[in-house]
Design a protein around this motif. Structure first.
Motif, short mmCIF file in Angstrom:
data_model
loop_
_atom_site.label_atom_id
_atom_site.label_comp_id
_atom_site.label_asym_id
_atom_site.label_seq_id
_atom_site.Cartn_x
_atom_site.Cartn_y
_atom_site.Cartn_z
N ARG A 126 42.82 40.23 34.55
CA ARG A 126 44.18 39.14 35.37
C ARG A 126 44.09 39.24 36.79
N PHE A 127 44.85 38.77 37.56
CA PHE A 127 44.36 38.39 38.87
C PHE A 127 44.86 37.53 39.96
N GLY A 128 45.95 38.02 40.74
CA GLY A 128 47.02 37.53 41.40
C GLY A 128 45.85 35.85 42.10
N THR A 129 47.30 35.28 43.35
CA THR A 129 46.02 34.19 43.44
C THR A 129 45.41 34.03 44.94
N ASP A 130 45.43 35.08 44.80
CA ASP A 130 44.70 35.71 46.31
C ASP A 130 43.52 36.88 46.11
N GLY A 131 43.38 36.55 44.31
CA GLY A 131 42.24 37.63 43.70
C GLY A 131 42.49 38.79 43.58
N ALA A 132 43.60 39.52 43.70
CA ALA A 132 43.87 40.87 43.14
C ALA A 132 44.38 41.16 42.19
N VAL A 133 42.97 42.47 42.11
CA VAL A 133 43.60 42.79 40.01
C VAL A 133 44.45 43.54 40.08
N LEU A 134 45.28 42.20 39.02
CA LEU A 134 46.52 42.89 38.07
C LEU A 134 46.32 43.49 36.85
N GLN A 135 45.75 43.46 36.52
CA GLN A 135 44.88 44.19 34.75
C GLN A 135 43.53 43.92 34.43
N GLY A 136 43.41 45.42 33.95
CA GLY A 136 41.73 45.24 33.93
C GLY A 136 41.64 44.55 33.10
N PRO A 137 40.43 44.91 31.95
CA PRO A 137 39.16 45.81 33.00
C PRO A 137 38.91 45.63 33.96
N ALA A 138 38.21 44.71 34.83
CA ALA A 138 37.78 44.07 36.08
C ALA A 138 38.44 45.55 36.94
N THR A 152 35.06 39.45 37.73
CA THR A 152 34.30 40.52 37.97
C THR A 152 34.31 41.83 36.73
N HIS A 153 34.79 41.09 35.88
CA HIS A 153 33.82 42.29 34.38
C HIS A 153 32.63 42.10 34.11
N LEU A 154 33.07 41.04 33.65
CA LEU A 154 32.17 40.10 32.94
C LEU A 154 30.79 38.24 32.89
N GLY A 155 32.12 37.77 33.80
CA GLY A 155 31.30 36.48 34.51
C GLY A 155 31.83 35.36 33.73
N CYS A 156 33.02 35.06 33.05
CA CYS A 156 33.84 34.88 31.94
C CYS A 156 34.33 34.07 33.61
N LEU A 157 34.69 32.41 32.80
CA LEU A 157 35.82 31.60 33.66
C LEU A 157 36.98 32.24 33.97
N VAL A 158 38.02 32.17 34.80
CA VAL A 158 39.08 32.17 35.13
C VAL A 158 40.10 31.29 34.08
N SER A 159 40.87 30.46 33.85
CA SER A 159 42.17 30.02 33.46
C SER A 159 43.54 30.21 34.26
N ALA A 184 53.05 29.74 34.33
CA ALA A 184 54.08 30.09 33.93
C ALA A 184 54.47 31.08 34.35
N GLU A 185 52.95 32.21 34.71
CA GLU A 185 53.08 33.59 35.70
C GLU A 185 52.76 33.08 37.20
N THR A 186 51.83 32.32 37.18
CA THR A 186 50.95 32.33 39.00
C THR A 186 49.94 33.09 38.97
N THR A 187 49.30 33.03 37.81
CA THR A 187 48.35 34.26 37.73
C THR A 187 47.06 33.33 37.10
N TRP A 188 45.46 34.13 37.10
CA TRP A 188 44.59 33.65 36.78
C TRP A 188 44.62 35.19 35.91
N GLU A 189 43.52 34.91 34.66
CA GLU A 189 43.56 35.17 33.53
C GLU A 189 42.53 34.82 32.86
N CYS A 190 41.83 36.01 33.00
CA CYS A 190 39.79 35.74 31.99
C CYS A 190 40.57 35.94 30.56
N PRO A 191 39.90 34.86 29.71
CA PRO A 191 39.67 34.86 28.02
C PRO A 191 39.36 34.97 27.67
#
Length: 524
Positions: free
Chosen positions: A490-502, A467-474, A478-485
């Protein structure tokens, strides 16, 4: 294939051993002299220093205090930052290197005075810091760093013997540095801030900033804080108007920790750029043991194989420290590397009059956070501004020119993710191919979705675009998270923001024919 178990408890030792009390969210509009956005070491240090000047302060933290980057650090307090003084001297000049050394050592000493002044029980220990060469190929860089650090005014020594249980090709040693338990320190600092009238609000994510006189910040549920000045200390700045994200490269590093008998524990703190980068220190564990903490295996969030990296780090740790017990803890830390190696602390952007930022500490956030608190307080109050303030000024023009090549490389990589990732063929063909405990980006009804299957077979599907600039997450297994390269969100598996800039969560979707996971809570 299901997720492979990794050694140790999946948790930060600092977080687990200092949970701290919960503080309420912001539920009404308020007015203060200064609003500080972010409750890590930079934000809390700034709020504390401002309170000492009599300013009224409010701290707004999106999650829990000191539970972001600060809660996952290795917690070294040192002016010796791996290989920094020789590069600074060559690219910025000897005076810049001297200012950097003076400001960082001042932060070390000021933090020590704060611990003593508040009588904080945080396992604070004085210890020597070492930057070492693992082999002869990097011995020359160590010698150059020793010369540059000495020229910058630090009382360093070039040595060939250390407290490590394995030989090194050379090291820079700086005595009388420190290490501590960061959560115990900051939770005590928060108590001190509140005792002075400061207000702290957790679970109060700020999503809007209005600059002016006065300024105003707004939380995601519409509550407003009006303030004469605003400090953005959210690790990665959550407001893009200054385009700081283009000058910062996110880096994630893994951490493993294992018990070690006190008589086998190395004295001091160690770091090398060799062998995939390795950082070593110990912390008090009990009367007979210390906790060996090893960091390394750097990677850009959303790339690589963190599971394999954890295994490499664990194997290295027990190969180099055979007396250590089984890994007890594992976690990961995220850092932001500025293009010119110097943190950004000062006015938010060239037109800023009452807004400030602290970011880009490059893995040295403990001294950086303490430094930011002192510097931002001086800038906001207009008194005792240190001679090295210009070095950290985010508006610095000379450095911007020098940053050009590094900035170009970073943005080319981001552009490749923005364009190339969307054309990349998914590693799995359908949701049905996603094994329990894993996740993948797949097409669902013709659209890309980030899908995680829990061990019980249920699935969560969210938008695959950051939701920051539209890159695909991966998916980080190891940490069960979605991350933007691109910029490290970083986001939880439910989509919650764990770390910005999002600042906005990933939108959730149902997957036809698949059992949905129950709502509530997120993994990661």
């Amino acid at each position: 294939m299901s997720a492979h178990p990794l050694p140790g408890r999946d948790a930060s030792y600092w977080m687990a051993t200092a949970p701290g009390p919960e503080r309420p969210p912001l539920t009404e509009d308020i007015e203060v002299d200064v609003a500080v956005v972010g409750g890590g070491i930079a934000g809390l240090s700034t709020a504390w220093e401002l309170s000492l000047t009599g300013r009224s302060v409010a701290v707004l933290e999106a999650g829990r205090l000191a539970a972001g980057v600060t809660g996952f650090t290795t917690a070294k307090i040192s002016a010796l930052h791996s290989l920094v003084y020789d590069p600074l001297r060559r690219s910025h000049g000897a005076e810049t290197a001297r200012h950097y050394a003076a400001s960082q050592q001042d932060a070390v000493d000021h933090l020590a005075r704060t611990v003593a002044g508040l009588d904080i029980d945080c396992d604070f220990e004085r210890a020597p810091a070492y930057t070492y060469a693992a082999g002869p190929a990097s011995a020359g860089a160590i010698e150059a760093e020793a010369r540059a650090a000495a020229e910058a005014g630090l009382p360093v020594h070039h040595v060939t013997e250390t407290g490590l249980p394995y030989p090194v090709a050379g090291a820079v040693r700086l005595d009388d540095q420190a290490q501590f338990h960061p959560r115990k320190y900051l939770l005590a600092l928060a108590d001190g801030l509140e005792a002075r009238g400061g207000r702290i609000f957790e679970r109060s994510r700020v999503t809007r900033l209005r600059e002016g006189q006065p300024c105003q910040v707004t939380t995601e549920d519409g509550r407003k804080v009006t303030a004469g000045a605003v400090v953005v200390a959210t690790h990665h700045p959550v407001f893009d108007r200054a385009l700081h994200f283009a000058r910062l490269s996110p880096r994630r590093e893994l951490v493993v920790a294992a018990p070690l008998d006190r008589d086998r524990a190395p004295q001091g703190m160690y770091i090398t750029e060799d062998e995939g980068k390795r950082s070593v220190r110990t912390a008090p564990l009990d009367e007979e043991r210390r906790l060996l903490i090893v960091t390394g295996e750097s990677f850009t969030p959303g790339t690589g194989d963190p599971v394999a990296a954890f295994r490499r780090l664990d194997a290295w740790t027990h190969d180099r420290f055979p007396a250590a017990g089984p890994t007890a803890w594992r976690w990961a830390a995220q850092d932001l590397d500025p293009a010119d190696t110097v943190p950004l602390v000062g006015p938010f952007h060239p037109g800023a009059r009452h807004t400030y930022v602290a970011t880009g500490f490059g893995g040295w956030g403990m001294t950086g956070g303490a430094l930011a608190g002192r510097l931002l307080t001086a800038l906001i109050t207009g008194s005792d501004v240190p001679p090295w303030a210009e070095l950290y000024d985010p508006r610095r023009l000379k450095s911007l020119l020098r940053e050009g090549k590094a900035l170009l490389g970073t943005q080319v990589e981001v552009a490749q993710h923005l364009a190339g990732d969307r054309l990349h063929v998914p590693r799995v063909d359908s949701v049905a191919d996603i094994a329990p405990g894993t996740g993948a980006v797949v097409r669902v009804d013709g659209r890309r979705r980030a899908v995680h299957r829990a061990e019980d077979g249920t699935v969560r599907a969210v938008s695959a675009r950051c939701t920051h600039l539209g890159c695909l997450v991966s998916f980080n297994q190891a940490e069960t998270t979605w991350e933007c390269p691109c910029h490290g969100s970083r986001f939880g598996t439910d989509g919650a923001v764990l770390q910005g800039p999002a600042t906005r969560p990933l939108e959730r979707f149902d997957v036809p024919g698949e059992p949905p996971a129950e709502d509530g809570g997120h993994t990661g």
